[in-house]
Write a protein that holds these residues in place. Structure first.
Motif, PDB file in Angstrom:
ATOM      1  N   GLN A   1      -4.232  -4.536  -6.771  1.00  0.00           N
ATOM      2  CA  GLN A   1      -4.731  -3.721  -5.669  1.00  0.00           C
ATOM      3  C   GLN A   1      -5.350  -2.417  -6.162  1.00  0.00           C
ATOM      4  O   GLN A   1      -6.361  -1.962  -5.637  1.00  0.00           O
ATOM      5  CB  GLN A   1      -3.600  -3.412  -4.684  1.00  0.00           C
ATOM      6  CG  GLN A   1      -4.083  -2.848  -3.353  1.00  0.00           C
ATOM      7  CD  GLN A   1      -4.903  -3.856  -2.569  1.00  0.00           C
ATOM      8  OE1 GLN A   1      -4.369  -4.713  -1.887  1.00  0.00           O
ATOM      9  NE2 GLN A   1      -6.223  -3.757  -2.653  1.00  0.00           N
TER      10      GLN A   1
ATOM     11  N   GLU B   1     -10.297  -3.500   0.220  1.00  0.00           N
ATOM     12  CA  GLU B   1      -9.720  -2.161   0.021  1.00  0.00           C
ATOM     13  C   GLU B   1     -10.758  -1.198  -0.550  1.00  0.00           C
ATOM     14  O   GLU B   1     -11.499  -1.534  -1.478  1.00  0.00           O
ATOM     15  CB  GLU B   1      -8.529  -2.244  -0.923  1.00  0.00           C
ATOM     16  CG  GLU B   1      -7.684  -0.987  -0.964  1.00  0.00           C
ATOM     17  CD  GLU B   1      -6.804  -0.840   0.260  1.00  0.00           C
ATOM     18  OE1 GLU B   1      -6.372   0.297   0.523  1.00  0.00           O
ATOM     19  OE2 GLU B   1      -6.527  -1.831   0.939  1.00  0.00           O
TER      20      GLU B   1
ATOM     21  N   LYS C   1      -9.299  -1.038  -5.748  1.00  0.00           N
ATOM     22  CA  LYS C   1      -9.668   0.326  -5.349  1.00  0.00           C
ATOM     23  C   LYS C   1     -10.602   0.963  -6.365  1.00  0.00           C
ATOM     24  O   LYS C   1     -11.588   1.630  -6.005  1.00  0.00           O
ATOM     25  CB  LYS C   1      -8.412   1.191  -5.207  1.00  0.00           C
ATOM     26  CG  LYS C   1      -7.591   0.903  -3.972  1.00  0.00           C
ATOM     27  CD  LYS C   1      -6.489   1.946  -3.818  1.00  0.00           C
ATOM     28  CE  LYS C   1      -5.743   1.764  -2.508  1.00  0.00           C
ATOM     29  NZ  LYS C   1      -4.803   2.873  -2.247  1.00  0.00           N
TER      30      LYS C   1
ATOM     31  N   SER D   1      -4.636 -11.922   0.984  1.00  0.00           N
ATOM     32  CA  SER D   1      -3.753 -11.266   1.947  1.00  0.00           C
ATOM     33  C   SER D   1      -2.353 -11.862   1.909  1.00  0.00           C
ATOM     34  O   SER D   1      -1.372 -11.197   2.246  1.00  0.00           O
ATOM     35  CB  SER D   1      -4.338 -11.386   3.361  1.00  0.00           C
ATOM     36  OG  SER D   1      -5.572 -10.710   3.435  1.00  0.00           O
TER      37      SER D   1
ATOM     38  N   ARG E   1       0.720  -7.729  -8.600  1.00  0.00           N
ATOM     39  CA  ARG E   1       0.087  -7.517  -7.302  1.00  0.00           C
ATOM     40  C   ARG E   1      -0.397  -6.087  -7.142  1.00  0.00           C
ATOM     41  O   ARG E   1      -1.528  -5.840  -6.727  1.00  0.00           O
ATOM     42  CB  ARG E   1       1.066  -7.847  -6.166  1.00  0.00           C
ATOM     43  CG  ARG E   1       0.490  -7.601  -4.774  1.00  0.00           C
ATOM     44  CD  ARG E   1       1.564  -7.734  -3.717  1.00  0.00           C
ATOM     45  NE  ARG E   1       2.625  -6.774  -3.904  1.00  0.00           N
ATOM     46  CZ  ARG E   1       2.546  -5.490  -3.528  1.00  0.00           C
ATOM     47  NH1 ARG E   1       1.442  -5.019  -2.973  1.00  0.00           N
ATOM     48  NH2 ARG E   1       3.569  -4.686  -3.717  1.00  0.00           N
ATOM     49  N   THR E   2       0.471  -5.113  -7.471  1.00  0.00           N
ATOM     50  CA  THR E   2       0.083  -3.709  -7.300  1.00  0.00           C
ATOM     51  C   THR E   2      -1.037  -3.320  -8.264  1.00  0.00           C
ATOM     52  O   THR E   2      -1.920  -2.544  -7.916  1.00  0.00           O
ATOM     53  CB  THR E   2       1.287  -2.781  -7.496  1.00  0.00           C
ATOM     54  OG1 THR E   2       1.905  -3.069  -8.760  1.00  0.00           O
ATOM     55  CG2 THR E   2       2.302  -2.968  -6.387  1.00  0.00           C
TER      56      THR E   2
ATOM     57  N   ILE F   1      -2.593  -8.231  -0.826  1.00  0.00           N
ATOM     58  CA  ILE F   1      -3.689  -7.555  -1.507  1.00  0.00           C
ATOM     59  C   ILE F   1      -4.977  -7.850  -0.759  1.00  0.00           C
ATOM     60  O   ILE F   1      -5.212  -8.979  -0.336  1.00  0.00           O
ATOM     61  CB  ILE F   1      -3.806  -8.007  -2.985  1.00  0.00           C
ATOM     62  CG1 ILE F   1      -4.999  -7.331  -3.652  1.00  0.00           C
ATOM     63  CG2 ILE F   1      -3.918  -9.512  -3.106  1.00  0.00           C
ATOM     64  CD1 ILE F   1      -5.097  -7.620  -5.136  1.00  0.00           C
ATOM     65  N   SER F   2      -5.785  -6.838  -0.547  1.00  0.00           N
ATOM     66  CA  SER F   2      -7.031  -7.011   0.188  1.00  0.00           C
ATOM     67  C   SER F   2      -8.221  -6.711  -0.711  1.00  0.00           C
ATOM     68  O   SER F   2      -8.275  -5.668  -1.359  1.00  0.00           O
ATOM     69  CB  SER F   2      -7.070  -6.067   1.398  1.00  0.00           C
ATOM     70  OG  SER F   2      -8.355  -6.090   2.001  1.00  0.00           O
TER      71      SER F   2
END
Length: 228
Positions: free
Chosen positions: A133, A176, A137, A168, A129-130, A172-173
């Motif tokens: 994200q 972003e 970015k 979401s 997940r991270t 996570i968007s």
């Protein structure tokens, strides 16, 4: 979330340290000095690449140090995908602009989607997940557009909304953005990239965003001193 990121790459992008040293006497160049983390950055007045002499990393606690190194590992892992995304977006736009018939454009898109699926699907599905994200970015860093907007442009607004809503659920968007001048973690990501570029660990690709790394470093360094 992993399937969402794969879908994004599939429909969004069809086609898929040691600082550099200039071995010349310093007094033979007209140079401008910029201070970054207490060290000097030299920018020569002749046509040479910028040379960064990075300051030693300092952390207020072990937890802060651990956070940085975890972020570095994840950033270095996903950066090549963001770089590739930016390159493929340029190629896509160039190719599509030369195809006049929509039927041929659709056929072309299907071919390159198959290429992406065969070459990158398994790797993208492995992202956490991270990591996902951070990738979102970095895509903004490289293209100047959010993953949401890129999907919206290449598909439909409804699909972009749907996949952003689903993302979401995994915290996570796809909307972003990347603002190293405002968000400290974004600055750390940029710092990680610049150090990796300088040590040739990653292939350099400049951001399309308007910010100066040297100025950012001074800003966040001074901000940290004021907080202490």
């Amino acid at each position: 979330m992993k399937n969402i990121l794969f879908y994004f790459f599939l429909v969004g992008f069809p086609f898929f340290g040691v600082a550099q040293i200039v071995e010349q006497p310093i007094d033979s160049l007209t140079e401008k000095m910029i201070i970054v983390e207490g060290d000097s950055i030299f920018r020569s007045s002749i046509d040479l690449d910028e040379v960064y002499l990075f300051g030693r990393l300092e952390f207020g606690s072990y937890k802060e140090k651990l956070r940085y190194y975890i972020l570095r590992r994840k950033t270095i892992k996903v950066y090549p995908y963001a770089k590739l995304a930016a390159e493929r977006l340029v190629e896509l736009n160039d190719s599509i602009s030369q195809i006049t018939k929509k039927r041929h454009q659709k056929k072309y898109t299907k071919k390159v989607q198959k290429f992406i699926e065969e070459e990158f699907s398994e790797e993208l599905k492995k992202l956490t997940r991270t990591e996902g994200q951070i990738l979102v970015k970095l895509i903004y860093r490289q293209t100047g557009e959010t993953a949401f907007d890129l999907v919206k442009e290449l598909r439909s607004g409804w699909r972009a909304f749907w996949y952003n809503t689903t993302a979401s659920m995994f915290d996570i968007s796809l909307k972003e953005e990347f603002h190293p001048d405002q968000v400290h973690e974004d600055y750390l990501i940029e710092d990680i990239l610049q150090r990796a570029f300088a040590s040739y660990r990653l292939d350099r690709q400049e951001s399309v965003l308007d910010y100066d790394y040297a100025q950012l470093s001074n800003k966040w360094s001074l901000s940290g001193k004021r907080e202490k």
